[in-house]
Design a protein around this motif. Structure first.
Motif: not given
Length: 624
Positions: A397-398, A402-415, A433-443
């Motif tokens: 999440g940090a 830091f990457s200032l990632s945003q979503v542009y349509s609402f939905g459940l947080a998923s793949i 940045g968002a993809m790197i953050g997700v990968a770090i959390a997962f791994i």
């Protein structure tokens, strides 16, 4: 499956205090959300013992029963068995209990948004994939295919005040069609056109009063406030008008008063509040986006456990309505995949078949945004995997913040959220940045869980006969199997769980071997070889029953290595069985170890200090 759901529904209704104790019932992605008249009549502990119930949570003024991805089928069964319909009194009935402000707010938000949450997520996913198709040049925004699919994905968001008007009206105990019409007035083409043509926001008047024109499409807070007022007014009108005319006079008064008042005061004030909330969050977010991301990513699953996450849903949607994008949902993606990674770590580490099956299915569900099976069924019971998942979510999440990632349509947080974080300008640093953050959390959570998330165990599928070198006293019963131990009352069979057969405990076996738990003799051996009775030299009688209902196998997949009357010593091989074959036929291998003459003694207690036991370890202690 239909009969199974109806049996589960009857058990749920019985333990929530019966149909007469249910004030209202809705469901979200994995939970049945009851609002009860008297919480004291509900028995959460008894309900948790049902093997088809993942968890019971009492939060936000609701009694929440977590049943998993098939929640809609269970909800239908509960409604059918209990005679619960949309026309039931529901929240219109007054409850004797008083809820706190936070609990009332959470209950209100969940009641308004849960009925259409699945459709909301589907539309958000579709919009994300359309953005992805434009970014990669698969579709053109001027083409008919894109326009039709965009209309399908955007219609809910554009006409959101109408949908919210309906669900808010039901939640506030009014006529939902009145509040739906109010929402329709806010997004009527004539009003939208007046907004787009007005250059000074004061080009329209009502009875000489200037109207502040606001674009209410996709808005959230104004229609909810207007719906509350309309429902309040409806109750007063129903009490005032005669019964013969109130069916049309009450709606007439509500529409004639509420809609102008909404355009004149409620809408502008609510919109101003929404903009204030959005601006305030953005100010905090811009001050230290990495810190906001770390805190939200680390604590999100804790909020989910207590049902507090519903308090943030309106803020996310409000950000979408005000700015057209939202950073909070992007930050939640690492929080979700932190728990998914932890569940996968358990799946890769464990060799206990039941836990492996549970963690595997929970991992798949988590990828699609449903984390309750992973949290309640896998990570939280073992604690460390849950903690690793939260830490991974905080780190990821940090990075997203830091990457200032945003979503542009609402939905459940998923793949699918990966497609929703692509900005209109195309793939950029915020997406990576968002993809790197997700990968770090997962791994991180997966690796840490694999190496340090489960208690150290010694499992040998091809183990040699167990040898017991330690001196065992006459009051100790050794574990006859290796596996995860359970209290007897958690055995998914009422006969054993009730203690009717005697006191004891249970083991979910990790290998297909049963060994002698003491010195003595074989008192009885079932013809089907799935159960055996033993008598120790000191007079303790033990029944070992491998699996639930495995008598139906008629001895298939079981092999006896002893016969009745044989003398036994601790660690002697008694029975072997084919775990995989038995599980493949749908049988539960939970194995009760029962002291059948426990009434002759003062008590019995478990001696293992960790959930996992090895065959030959001290397991039960008898008090004489």
């Amino acid at each position: 499956m239909k009969m199974k759901y109806e049996d589960l529904a009857q058990d749920i209704l019985r333990h929530v205090g019966g149909r007469e104790n249910v004030s209202s019932l809705v469901h979200c992605a994995t939970r049945l959300r009851f609002k009860l008249k008297d919480d004291g009549k509900a028995d959460a502990d008894a309900l948790k013992k049902n093997p088809d119930v993942i968890m019971v949570v009492e939060s936000g003024g609701q009694f929440q029963v977590v049943v998993g991805n098939h929640v809609h089928d269970v909800w239908q069964a509960v409604c059918k068995v209990g005679g619960i319909t949309d026309d039931a009194p529901g929240d219109k009935e007054k409850s004797d209990k008083k809820s706190g402000v936070l609990a009332a707010f959470i209950d209100m938000v969940s009641g308004i948004f849960t009925p259409f949450l699945g459709v909301l997520a589907a539309c958000g996913i579709m919009k994300g994939f359309l953005a992805l198709s434009v970014a990669f040049g698969w579709l053109s925004e001027t083409g008919g295919t894109w326009r039709i699919l965009f209309a399908a994905s955007d219609s809910l968001f554009y006409f959101l005040p109408i949908v919210l008007g309906y669900t808010a009206g039901k939640k506030f105990g009014g006529n939902p069609f009145i509040t739906m019409v109010i929402g329709g007035a806010l997004v009527h083409p004539m009003m939208v056109e007046a907004f787009s043509l007005s250059g000074d926001n004061a080009a329209l008047h009502f009875l000489g009063i200037p109207v502040v024109l606001i674009n209410y499409t996709s808005s959230v807070i104004p229609v909810i406030c207007a719906a509350w007022f309309a429902c309040w007014l409806e109750k007063r009108c129903n009490a005032l008008f005669p019964a013969a005319v109130k069916n049309f006079l009450t709606p007439l008064a509500c529409l004639a008063i509420t809609i102008p008042l909404t355009f004149l005061a409620i809408g502008p004030l609510a919109s101003g509040l929404g903009e204030l909330l959005a601006t305030g969050f953005q100010a905090v977010y811009k001050f230290a986006p990495w810190l906001a991301g770390g805190i939200l990513g680390g604590l999100w699953q804790v909020c989910v456990i207590f049902g507090l996450h519903w308090g943030l849903i309106p803020l996310m949607m409000n950000n979408m309505a005000v700015f057209g994008h939202d950073p909070m949902l992007a930050i939640l993606l690492p929080a979700v995949f932190g728990q998914v990674g932890a569940a996968l770590g358990v799946f890769l580490k464990t060799r206990e078949q039941r836990l492996k099956a549970l963690s595997g299915s929970a991992t798949i569900a988590g990828i699609f945004g449903i984390t309750e099976p992973a949290v309640y069924g896998v990570t939280l019971p073992y604690r460390r995997p849950f903690i690793f998942g939260c830490v991974g979510g905080a780190i990821g999440g940090a990075v997203v913040g830091f990457s200032l990632s945003q979503v542009y349509s609402f939905g459940l947080a998923s793949i699918f959220t990966v497609a929703q974080i692509i900005p209109p300008t195309g793939i950029d640093f915020t997406v990576w940045g968002a993809m790197i953050g997700v990968a770090i959390a997962f791994i991180f959570s997966c690796v840490m869980t694999f190496f340090a998330g489960l208690p150290a165990v010694k499992i040998a599928e091809d183990a040699k006969p167990v040898s017991v070198s330690a001196v065992v006293d006459e009051n100790t019963v050794l574990a006859p199997l290796s596996g995860v131990s359970l209290p007897l009352d958690e055995v998914p069979d009422a006969t054993f769980a009730s203690g009717l057969m005697g006191a004891g405990a249970a083991i979910i076996p990790s290998e297909g071997r049963v060994v002698a738990p003491f010195s003595g003799e074989v008192a009885s051996l079932f013809a089907t070889r799935h159960a055996i009775g033993l008598l120790s030299d000191s007079g303790i009688e033990i029944l070992i029953h491998v699996g639930i209902d495995t008598v139906k196998l008629n001895g298939e997949h079981f092999t006896a290595h002893i016969k009745e009357g044989d003398k036994i010593a601790p660690g002697d091989l008694l029975i072997t069985f084919d775990r995989d074959a038995i599980l493949a036929k749908g049988f539960d291998l939970c194995t009760p170890v029962i002291m059948s003459n426990s009434d002759d003694y003062q008590g019995l207690e478990q001696k293992n200090e960790t959930p996992y036991v090895n065959a030959g370890d001290p397991f039960l202690s008898v008090k004489r």
